[in-house]
Design a protein around this motif. Structure first.
Motif, short mmCIF file in Angstrom:
data_model
loop_
_atom_site.label_atom_id
_atom_site.label_comp_id
_atom_site.label_asym_id
_atom_site.label_seq_id
_atom_site.Cartn_x
_atom_site.Cartn_y
_atom_site.Cartn_z
N ASN A 1 0.85 -1.19 0.00
CA ASN A 1 0.00 0.00 0.00
C ASN A 1 0.89 1.24 0.00
OD1 ASN A 1 -1.91 1.98 0.31
ND2 ASN A 1 -3.04 0.90 1.92
N TYR B 1 -0.48 4.37 -1.06
CA TYR B 1 -1.35 5.52 -1.35
C TYR B 1 -0.93 6.75 -0.55
CZ TYR B 1 -5.08 7.17 1.87
OH TYR B 1 -5.79 7.82 2.84
N TYR C 1 -1.48 -0.48 -4.09
CA TYR C 1 -2.38 0.65 -3.95
C TYR C 1 -1.58 1.93 -4.15
CZ TYR C 1 -5.36 -2.94 -2.11
OH TYR C 1 -6.10 -4.09 -1.97
N VAL D 1 -13.92 13.20 -3.06
CA VAL D 1 -14.36 12.10 -2.20
C VAL D 1 -15.80 12.33 -1.76
CG1 VAL D 1 -14.00 10.99 0.03
CG2 VAL D 1 -12.05 11.46 -1.44
N MET E 1 -18.20 11.33 -4.37
CA MET E 1 -18.43 9.89 -4.52
C MET E 1 -19.65 9.44 -3.73
SD MET E 1 -14.65 8.29 -3.99
CE MET E 1 -15.11 6.58 -3.97
N GLU F 1 -10.40 3.95 9.11
CA GLU F 1 -9.02 4.45 8.99
C GLU F 1 -8.36 4.60 10.35
OE1 GLU F 1 -8.37 7.43 5.31
OE2 GLU F 1 -9.82 8.08 6.79
N LYS G 1 -15.61 1.56 -2.82
CA LYS G 1 -14.56 2.10 -3.71
C LYS G 1 -13.54 2.93 -2.93
CE LYS G 1 -17.55 3.78 -6.74
NZ LYS G 1 -18.05 4.47 -7.94
N ASP G 2 -14.06 3.70 -1.98
CA ASP G 2 -13.18 4.57 -1.20
C ASP G 2 -12.24 3.73 -0.33
OD1 ASP G 2 -12.13 6.93 -0.36
OD2 ASP G 2 -13.77 7.45 1.00
N GLU H 1 -11.30 0.80 -1.05
CA GLU H 1 -10.38 0.10 -1.93
C GLU H 1 -9.21 0.99 -2.34
OE1 GLU H 1 -11.49 -0.89 -5.91
OE2 GLU H 1 -10.41 -2.81 -5.80
N GLN H 2 -9.52 2.25 -2.69
CA GLN H 2 -8.42 3.09 -3.17
C GLN H 2 -7.43 3.41 -2.06
OE1 GLN H 2 -10.28 6.46 -4.92
NE2 GLN H 2 -11.05 7.30 -3.01
N ARG H 3 -7.84 3.27 -0.83
CA ARG H 3 -6.92 3.49 0.29
C ARG H 3 -6.23 2.20 0.72
NH1 ARG H 3 -8.70 8.67 2.50
NH2 ARG H 3 -10.34 9.21 1.05
N GLY H 4 -6.56 1.10 0.04
CA GLY H 4 -5.96 -0.18 0.43
C GLY H 4 -6.63 -0.77 1.65
N LEU H 5 -7.66 -0.10 2.14
CA LEU H 5 -8.31 -0.58 3.37
C LEU H 5 -9.23 -1.77 3.12
CD1 LEU H 5 -9.35 2.74 5.14
CD2 LEU H 5 -7.98 0.93 6.15
N GLU I 1 -8.64 -4.32 1.65
CA GLU I 1 -7.89 -5.56 1.80
C GLU I 1 -8.10 -6.20 3.18
OE1 GLU I 1 -4.75 -5.80 -0.56
OE2 GLU I 1 -3.46 -7.05 0.70
N ASP I 2 -8.21 -5.37 4.20
CA ASP I 2 -8.43 -5.96 5.53
C ASP I 2 -9.63 -5.35 6.25
OD1 ASP I 2 -7.23 -3.57 5.95
OD2 ASP I 2 -5.47 -4.35 6.99
#
Lengths: 482, 491
Positions: A410, A412, A434, B309, B312, B335, B374-375, B377-381, B383-384
């Protein structure tokens, strides 16, 4: 006639084996008693040649009946082989001992005495071994130890083997789950020794080739495969397999076999890539031991447990440190909001645990290129890495190319660019990158995706489309059905 | 006073001696069996002296956690799966015909339709289409969700035991239809602890798609018999998201701190006297509230969210208390490592007037739900983080009340409904399970509520059968005495 007589006689083996045991132990007792003062002068030592002679005779009988019994093929071949070898040796040694005991009564030579003593002791040892293996054949190998009280160090050894599950990503389905069934149930007649029906089931090539009646395995269609159909024929049918009198495969073995064929009868598929229905899991666990089918491959990495002091040092930095799961020495290290001030100095605390860290989340911390360039090459087992919203640049990514287990990165909210992604191209296991709010361009992302097919680079959500909300529902369905 | 006296006897001499000897004995045994584990520092006995009150109970998860946190977008009232995800053309061709008894199979009905002489099948008024590479079926009512179909995992064969709202929601949230058990978020807060000392591990956000729908009760996020600091904390809309959190005018932070310190001393004295574990819970909650005085305003403030954001999530995101605003807030909480973020969106109980009311509802949830995925996902969040979208049961394939050309209603239906999930280790682009052509019974791969809960726990690394709490002489667990992990849903 002979075929019926053979198992009939063979089954006297369990009775006969106890005779040499009794004679040998009695001989041992007599030998000891003869040396005691109160039996002195009775001359019971003279019994020895007779006792050992009887022992030799009954041993021979036990070996003979045992051999007949082993031909039935109903028992675990490996154990039977061991039992037979020990038994033959025991027979030889007992004969030697009885000969020596007879010889020593007629001479004053030292040799027969030595021979007698050595053979006797060896016979007792072999008796224990042969007897144990024999018992394992009839009662199962765990019969003796099953209810053994737990000795602490043994218990922990047992627990730790139970805790290390099989890694499905390196476990071939055919070799570990299917081939053993063929080996145990079919290969005696369909193998190197005999090729009944011109069929061999002892190698992938032979199985694929089939036999006299054609192909035996139709990939994807177990019900249509001769191999399976023969198993399900009634036992009265001549063509039923295995033939009458031979041990049949268990329900679990047949279920796994059918599933393997339905799955495509692949010879090199790994368990992790196969879809395992819930009802087969017990059968698989039975054969392989505990197996977590959804466990990520990283768990197959075995490392020494991390130094507790080093772990405490990380916790002192407010980092969260946990094992990847119970029983694993691999670590998850994460910077919760309270650890957002972590910087390069703090990173040094990770060095003693370099081999253990598998999941490292430093998102939102103050770490920089300098600290990461020093640390990252050491994290050989790194699996997931989060460096989002940190002041890093492409330089921090350069060392990543040496970390083959990395699956997710990641980045980002950092200053990385297309050039930085270049260093990721060699990572074969990489799945997700990411890179939203970075300098990475769609072209850069595509270049990485082209180089490493499995990887998905996320550059942020595409602009949200504008949809009309349906107003008159009746009209809409009509419009669509027309 | 009776209750207090009882508490004193929580630790009688006999109890103390037996517990103490067992404890010492088991420590000795543990040291013998596996000294490394015992001394390794990762294992910590629950309630051990010095243990932080919010620290994790489980020394380590039994599986590698695929999700670290959950955002549960609970659609309260029971969304109609037949108008949103479960396409049944037969209902359109048989529109108005009676539900065959062979399909109903004696299923009990609610008091609202049991008296009906006829059960006219009601075909959906809304077109459905396959979306994405996965070909997942989504209604035209949910175009934004349809646009991310490949990221979602649809379970179309959910079934439950309850037929009315209260027991059904309670069943999904606590694993029991009767009130009093801990809810999922409380179990996770208790078992896995908190990653953020400044926010509760379990936060609840409410919103309402339309007026006059089924009520919710705070016991749905209660901690049951678990220590009460693990109960969900509701964040409200408006100026005061957590009631009584702010200091009254004229009270300085120093005075507050001083008051808390003195209060803590008194509480500890009381605890030494009566040994009530709830006193510890209370101290923990006061301390948490003090820290939340700064952390809550920070997380509630959307000022630094970029316009792109906000866009969205749709226009409603600027109105506090809407589903859109709660979705954005949920992302901000995720987050900040909040373990379990529970949204409730009310208004899906459409017994009548469904064609109109369901549009009101889908308008309020569609864009924000998709935006959240989507939000994240774009932060990589993603994933977990596990996102769950679904209600307490489904709705009937027959119309409640009169079926007209323009209108129909649907009653509660426990035998089948659809839930979707995203992220956190679930298989994206999967549609799992199937109902019969009437959309009434599950015909393939049924997923019971306990199976769903077991799978959720598995994704968080917890073996649901081993995670128990002893209360009133028996061990309780979220999945009660059943539940299987649905392995097919795992990525």
């Amino acid at each position: 006639m002979l075929t019926d007589l053979q198992p009939f006689i063979g089954r006297f083996h369990p009775l006969l084996v106890h005779l040499p045991i009794g004679f040998l132990l009695l001989a041992g007792a007599v030998e000891i008693l003869s040396r005691l003062k109160c039996f002195e002068g009775l001359g019971i030592a003279r019994l020895m040649p007779a006792l050992l002679g009887l022992c030799a005779l009954t041993t021979a009988a036990a070996i003979g009946t045992g051999t007949l019994l082993s031909w039935s093929g109903e028992y675990d071949a490996a154990l039977v082989w061991r039992h037979q070898q020990w038994g033959l040796m025991l027979g030889a040694v007992v004969v030697l001992a009885s000969a020596a005991s007879w010889w020593r009564t007629r001479t004053d030579h030292r040799l027969p005495n030595l021979l007698y003593g050595g053979a006797f002791v060896l016979a007792l040892v072999l008796l224990g071994l042969t007897g144990h293996v024999g018992g394992s054949i009839t009662h199962g190998e765990t019969y003796l130890t099953e209810h053994m009280p737990a000795v602490p160090f043994l218990a922990s050894a047992r627990a730790s083997t139970a805790m290390s599950p099989v890694d499905p990503s390196t476990t071939p389905v055919f070799k570990t789950l299917v081939a053993p069934t063929f080996e145990a149930r079919c290969v005696t007649c369909h193998g190197p020794a005999r090729q009944s029906g011109k069929l061999r089931l002892d190698s992938p090539e032979a199985i694929a080739k089939g036999g006299e009646s054609g192909t035996v395995v139709v990939a994807g269609d177990a019900a249509g495969s001769l191999l399976v159909r023969r198993i399900f024929l009634p036992t009265s049918d001549k063509k039923a397999m295995p033939p009458k009198g031979h041990p049949a495969p268990s329900h679990a073995e047949v279920a796994v076999l059918r599933w393997w064929i339905d799955q495509g009868a692949s010879f090199d598929q790994m368990l992790a890539d196969a879809q395992v229905p819930a009802h087969l899991e017990p059968a698989i666990v039975d054969r392989l031991g505990p197996v977590d089918l959804s466990a990520p491959p990283i768990l197959s990495v075995r490392v020494q447990p991390g130094d507790p002091k080093a772990i405490d040092a990380l916790r002192a930095l407010k980092l969260r440190v946990e094992p990847l799961r119970a029983g694993s020495s691999l670590l998850m290290v994460q910077a919760p909001p309270a650890a957002r001030l972590l910087d390069d100095t703090g990173l040094q605390a990770l060095t003693p645990l370099a081999a253990q860290v598998a999941w490292l989340d430093l998102g939102g911390t103050q770490v920089t290129d300098a600290g990461l360039t020093a640390l990252l090459p050491k994290l050989v087992n790194l699996w997931k890495l989060s460096l989002d919203r940190t002041p890093i640049t492409d330089r921090a990514l350069a060392p990543l190319s040496t970390l083959p287990r990395l699956e997710s990165i990641n980045l980002y909210g950092t200053a990385v660019t297309d050039a930085g992604l270049k260093s990721l191209e060699t990572l074969t296991r990489l799945r997700s990158v990411y890179a939203w709010q970075t300098q990475v361009t769609p072209q850069g992302a595509e270049a990485l995706q082209a180089a490493s097919k499995k990887v998905q680079v996320t550059l942020g959500a595409p602009p949200t489309p504008v949809f009309e909300t349906p107003t008159d529902d009746r009209a809409m369905v009509k419009a669509k059905t027309n | 006073m009776k209750a207090l006296d009882d508490l004193k006897f929580n630790a009688t001499r006999r109890h103390f001696l037996s517990a103490a000897s067992l404890g010492i004995g088991s420590v000795a045994l543990g040291a013998l069996i596996d000294p490394a584990r015992l001394m390794g520092g990762t294992a910590q006995a629950p309630g051990a002296a010095g243990a932080a009150p919010t620290g994790p109970l489980l020394p380590a998860t039994q599986f590698v956690p695929r999700a670290k946190r959950v955002i549960y977008l609970f659609q309260s009232g029971g969304p109609s799966q037949l108008d949103l995800f479960d396409e049944k053309p037969l209902l359109r061709t048989m529109n108005g015909e009676d539900l065959p008894a062979s399909i109903r199979m004696g299923q009990r009905l609610t008091g609202m339709t049991a008296h009906q002489k006829q059960f006219p099948l009601a075909g959906s008024h809304f077109a459905m289409a396959r979306h994405g590479q996965s070909g997942a079926v989504v209604s035209e009512l949910l175009p934004h969700i349809a646009s991310i179909a490949d990221k979602l995992c649809f379970v179309k064969s959910m079934h439950t035991e309850a037929i009315n709202h209260d027991p059904a929601v309670t069943f999904v949230q606590t694993g029991s239809q009767q009130a009093g058990r801990p809810s999922i978020g409380s179990w996770l807060s208790y078992g896995l602890g908190s990653d953020n000392a400044n926010l509760p591990a379990f936060i609840v956000l409410l919103s309402r798609g339309r007026e006059g729908d089924q009520p919710l009760y705070s016991r749905l996020w209660g901690s049951g018999f678990l220590p009460s600091q693990h109960q969900g904390v509701q964040f409200r809309r408006g100026k005061d998201p957590v009631l009584y959190l702010g200091d009254p005018d004229g009270l300085s932070p120093e005075t507050r701190r001083h008051m808390l310190d003195t209060f803590r001393q008194l509480e500890q004295e009381q605890h030494a006297r009566v040994l009530d574990p709830e006193i510890n819970a209370r101290i923990a909650q006061y301390e948490m509230a003090y820290r939340m005085q700064t952390s809550v305003p920070e997380v509630m403030d959307f000022a630094n969210e970029p316009q792109s954001v906000l866009d969205m999530y749709g226009p409603e995101v600027k109105t506090p208390g809407t589903f859109a605003a709660n979705c954005l807030l949920a992302r901000r909480l995720a987050e900040r490592d909040v373990r379990f973020i529970q949204l409730y969106h009310q208004g899906w109980d459409q017994h009548g007037n469904l064609p109109k009311d369901i549009r009101t509802m889908t308008r309020s949830v569609d864009q924000p739900s998709a935006a959240l995925v989507k939000d994240l996902e774009q932060r990589g969040l993603l994933e977990d983080t596990l996102v769950i979208w679904g209600g307490e049961f489904g709705r009937t394939n027959y119309s409640q009340g009169k079926l007209t050309k323009e209108n129909y209603g649907r009653d509660h239906h426990p035998r089948s409904f659809t839930v979707w999930m995203a992220g956190g280790g679930v298989k994206a682009g999967l549609s799992y399970g199937e109902t019969d052509e009437f959309g009434y019974n599950v015909v393939r791969d049924p997923v019971h509520v306990h199976d769903f809960q077991a799978t959720l726990m598995h994704l968080l690394g917890v073996e649901h059968e081993q995670f128990t709490f002893k209360h009133q002489g028996r061990r309780y667990r979220l999945t009660d005495v059943s539940g299987h992990v649905v392995k097919a849903l795992l990525a």
